[in-house]
Every structure is written in structure tokens, then in C-alpha cells.
Design an enzyme around this catalytic site. Structure first.
Site, mmCIF file in Angstrom:
data_model
loop_
_atom_site.group_PDB
_atom_site.id
_atom_site.type_symbol
_atom_site.label_atom_id
_atom_site.label_comp_id
_atom_site.label_asym_id
_atom_site.label_seq_id
_atom_site.Cartn_x
_atom_site.Cartn_y
_atom_site.Cartn_z
ATOM 1 N N GLN A 1 -4.163 2.992 -1.303
ATOM 2 C CA GLN A 1 -4.468 1.577 -1.055
ATOM 3 C C GLN A 1 -5.943 1.332 -1.348
ATOM 4 O O GLN A 1 -6.408 0.204 -1.280
ATOM 5 C CB GLN A 1 -4.194 1.229 0.413
ATOM 6 C CG GLN A 1 -2.749 1.411 0.822
ATOM 7 C CD GLN A 1 -2.605 1.356 2.340
ATOM 8 O OE1 GLN A 1 -2.525 0.290 2.935
ATOM 9 N NE2 GLN A 1 -2.581 2.509 2.974
ATOM 10 N N ASP B 1 -11.737 2.185 -4.240
ATOM 11 C CA ASP B 1 -13.077 2.746 -4.459
ATOM 12 C C ASP B 1 -13.192 3.721 -5.629
ATOM 13 O O ASP B 1 -14.307 4.087 -6.027
ATOM 14 C CB ASP B 1 -13.596 3.421 -3.172
ATOM 15 C CG ASP B 1 -12.654 4.500 -2.618
ATOM 16 O OD1 ASP B 1 -11.938 5.138 -3.417
ATOM 17 O OD2 ASP B 1 -12.653 4.711 -1.386
ATOM 18 N N HIS C 1 -3.650 -1.483 -4.516
ATOM 19 C CA HIS C 1 -4.479 -2.662 -4.236
ATOM 20 C C HIS C 1 -5.592 -2.862 -5.257
ATOM 21 O O HIS C 1 -6.570 -3.558 -4.974
ATOM 22 C CB HIS C 1 -5.052 -2.574 -2.809
ATOM 23 C CG HIS C 1 -3.992 -2.643 -1.743
ATOM 24 N ND1 HIS C 1 -4.198 -2.273 -0.436
ATOM 25 C CD2 HIS C 1 -2.688 -3.052 -1.808
ATOM 26 C CE1 HIS C 1 -3.079 -2.447 0.257
ATOM 27 N NE2 HIS C 1 -2.149 -2.907 -0.550
ATOM 28 N N THR D 1 -4.710 5.880 6.988
ATOM 29 C CA THR D 1 -4.375 4.449 6.928
ATOM 30 C C THR D 1 -3.909 3.970 8.294
ATOM 31 O O THR D 1 -3.194 4.696 8.990
ATOM 32 C CB THR D 1 -3.312 4.133 5.850
ATOM 33 O OG1 THR D 1 -2.967 2.730 5.934
ATOM 34 C CG2 THR D 1 -2.048 4.965 5.987
ATOM 35 N N SER D 2 -4.291 2.737 8.636
ATOM 36 C CA SER D 2 -3.853 2.161 9.905
ATOM 37 C C SER D 2 -2.390 1.745 9.815
ATOM 38 O O SER D 2 -1.789 1.387 10.823
ATOM 39 C CB SER D 2 -4.726 0.961 10.277
ATOM 40 O OG SER D 2 -4.661 -0.004 9.249
ATOM 41 N N GLU E 1 -6.642 8.679 14.765
ATOM 42 C CA GLU E 1 -6.035 7.744 15.728
ATOM 43 C C GLU E 1 -4.536 7.626 15.451
ATOM 44 O O GLU E 1 -4.102 7.821 14.318
ATOM 45 C CB GLU E 1 -6.653 6.346 15.576
ATOM 46 C CG GLU E 1 -8.130 6.286 15.904
ATOM 47 C CD GLU E 1 -8.698 4.873 15.746
ATOM 48 O OE1 GLU E 1 -7.923 3.907 15.593
ATOM 49 O OE2 GLU E 1 -9.935 4.754 15.766
ATOM 50 N N ALA F 1 -9.409 13.662 7.744
ATOM 51 C CA ALA F 1 -8.732 14.120 6.537
ATOM 52 C C ALA F 1 -9.475 15.283 5.875
ATOM 53 O O ALA F 1 -8.856 16.266 5.438
ATOM 54 C CB ALA F 1 -8.605 12.964 5.550
#
Ligand code: BJW
Length: 244
Positions: free
Chosen positions: A105, A108, A123, A191-192, A218, A234
Site C-alpha cells: 500500500q 514510497d 496505492h 498495516t493497520s 500493535e 518488521a
């Protein structure tokens, strides 16, 4: 981080899987110094605007120069940043499996900078501009002035990224979904898992019988469907999987 965070089950599956898919998000670039959008209870803000306002289709229509300013700023940050061990580890994985799919996603370009090829960019990329009319794509080269207008038709250029409320690049999600439905092992990294349709890929993989593993400091809404949740960064967790 201890090597025993990787279970014997995951090691075995990693050793024997032939088709592997990895979905990455902003968290994989966090250790390179790229700010995430969410996480840690915070949300990115640019000049007082939440990112889902500035990174929206509506803002392109209302104030394209402000959108360019936001992406020019982000590219300027990226120029001094480098891939981290997680990006390099995933670049290495491409040679370990007969079918390896890396879906990101992120906009960069750090996966490619680490050597990953055929990355599915759901994206888009901050390193490209796109004509608002004919959709011609232009590479943006570091340290060189980017174009404002399309050479072909003269219309405005905009960042070639997928903003809220916009469609993903033609075919990108469809190819990713096909690979997700066929993979045996799926990693969801950094990723959230709040943004769709990207977050549906691990769900597709799981429904098709894949072993799904999340790597994130998280928990996320996907954690409950994962077979394994590796709680950590990661860049520390991925290199522990141990296949060479
Ligand atoms: C670490 C770490 C470390 C920290 N190691 N981890 C179904 C239901 C509801 C809504 C929708 C739906 N389907 C579609 C929608 C609408 C919408 C959507 O999903 N909205 C939800 C938010 C509610 N989706 C869309 O609009 C998409 N388009 C679409 O569906 O088209 C069809 C359509 C069109 C019109 C109407 C309806 C449908 C497009 C989504 C485009 C998203 N664009 C952005 C901006 C890109 C440009 C830019 O860069 O500014 O993409 S939004 C932003 O979120 C960016 C990211 O790619 C994306 C995902 O974020 P990500 O990567 O997960 O990052 P974070 O920051 O959220 O999370 C970081 C994580 O890392 C955290 O969990 C940390 O814990 C972790 N972390 N350090 C590992 N060291």
C-alpha cells in the site's frame, strides 16, 4: 527479539510453501524514518489538515497545488531515507519461493530501492505524476524539477497516488486478489488494516485456506483471523524466519 518468536509451525510452513504473498503497509517503512498515517494512537496531520483530508480526491479538485505541496514535502523527506532490514529481507524472499507476490500500500518506493521487482503498488507512487485528463504517467526524478502539465494534452498533472474515494490502478487489485486466493502462506506486515480493498487480501487468502501471519507491534482488526500474530517491528521480526 528472540528467534523463538517464530513458531515451529510457521518455520515449517515457510520452509515448504511454494506460493507466498506479502501485503505491506506504512509500518514496514517506519524503521527507515517514514512517518506512518496511524498507529500509536496518532494520525498524520499536514498544516492542520488530517491526512484523509489532504490525501483525498476532493482536495485534488479543490486545491491541487496544496496536494502537490504535501507530496513534494514527502518526496523531499524520502530522498535522505533508505530501505531497512525488512525491505531487504522481502527482496530476498522473491528467490526462495516458486511464486512470490509482494503487494504494497506504500507509495514510497522503498521496496524497489531494496531490490524487489514486480511489486504490486495498490496505492500508486510518490515518484510518479499522472495527467488528470489522459492519465499519461511521468516519472519524478530526485533533484529534478517535476512537470506541471502533460506534454501530450497540456492538462494538469497530479501525484500518481490513490487517494480516498478513488479507484485503485486498473488491474492491480484483481491480480493481487488472484494471487491471494492461491497462496499457501500470507504475511500482513505493518498495516493497520483499516483501508479497503487492500485489507481484504489477507481475508481472501484466509478464506482460501492460506496460513496467515501478521507482523506488527500493535493489534489490528485482522489479528483475530490470523493464524499467528508476531508482535514486533518488521525489521526485527522478518529476518528471523530463517530460510536461506
Ligand atoms: C509497524 C511498525 C514497524 C509501526 N513494523 N509495523 C469497505 C468498507 C468501508 C470503506 C471502504 C470499503 N471499501 C472501500 C472503502 C472506502 C475507502 C476505505 O477503505 N475507507 C476506510 C478508511 C473506512 N477506500 C478507498 O477509498 C479506496 N478506494 C476504493 O475503494 O475505490 C472504490 C471506491 C471508490 C469510490 C467510492 C467507494 C469505493 C482507496 C484507498 C486509498 C488509500 N489511500 C491512502 C493515501 C495514499 C496517498 C498518500 O500516501 O497520502 O493510502 S490512505 C493511507 O492509508 C495510505 C495507506 O496506503 C493506507 C493504509 O495505511 P497503512 O499502510 O495501513 O498505514 P497506517 O499508518 O494506517 O498503519 C501503520 C501500521 O504500522 C500500524 O498498525 C502500526 O502499528 C504499524 N507499525 N511501526 C511493523 N516498525
Amino acid at each position: 527479539m528472540q528467534t523463538d518468536v517464530i513458531s515451529a509451525e510457521l518455520r515449517n510452513r515457510f520452509e515448504h510453501a511454494r506460493r507466498v504473498l506479502v501485503l505491506t503497509g506504512a509500518g514496514i517503512s517506519a524503521e527507515s524514518g517514514v512517518p506512518t498515517f496511524r498507529g500509536g494512537g496518532n494520525s498524520a496531520v499536514w498544516k492542520g489538515m488530517p491526512f484523509d483530508v489532504i490525501s483525498s480526491a476532493r482536495m485534488v479538485e479543490r486545491d491541487l497545488p496544496a496536494v502537490w505541496e504535501w507530496f513534494d514535502y514527502r518526496r523531499s523527506l524520502l530522498q535522505s531515507l533508505h530501505p531497512n532490514p525488512a525491505h531487504y529481507e522481502l527482496a530476498r524472499w522473491a528467490d526462495l519461493f516458486s511464486e512470490f507476490t509482494l503487494v504494497t500500500q506504500n507509495v514510497d518506493g522503498l521496496h524497489q530501492a531494496a531490490g524487489s521487482r514486480d511489486v504490486i503498488e495498490l496505492h500508486g507512487s510518490v515518484w510518479r505524476a499522472r495527467c488528470v485528463s489522459c492519465r499519461t504517467s511521468y516519472e519524478i526524478v530526485p533533484d529534478k524539477q517535476r512537470l506541471d502539465d502533460c506534454h501530450g494534452c497540456g492538462a494538469w498533472l497530479r501525484p500518481d497516488v490513490v487517494l480516498f474515494g478513488e479507484m485503485l490502478p486498473p488491474g492491480a487489485f484483481e491480480v493481487a486478489a488472484q494471487r491471494a486466493a492461491k497462496c499457501q502462506l500470507c504475511f500482513v506486515v505493518g498495516t493497520s488494516a483499516l483501508v479497503y480493498p487492500a485489507a481484504s487480501l489477507p481475508e481472501i487468502a484466509k478464506a482460501a485456506g492460506a496460513y496467515v501471519c501478521e507482523v506488527n507491534p500493535e493489534r489490528t482488526p485482522l489479528s483475530t483471523i490470523c493464524d499467528e500474530v508476531l508482535t514486533g517491528k518488521a525489521g526485527e521480526v522478518l529476518p528471523l524466519t530463517g530460510k536461506s
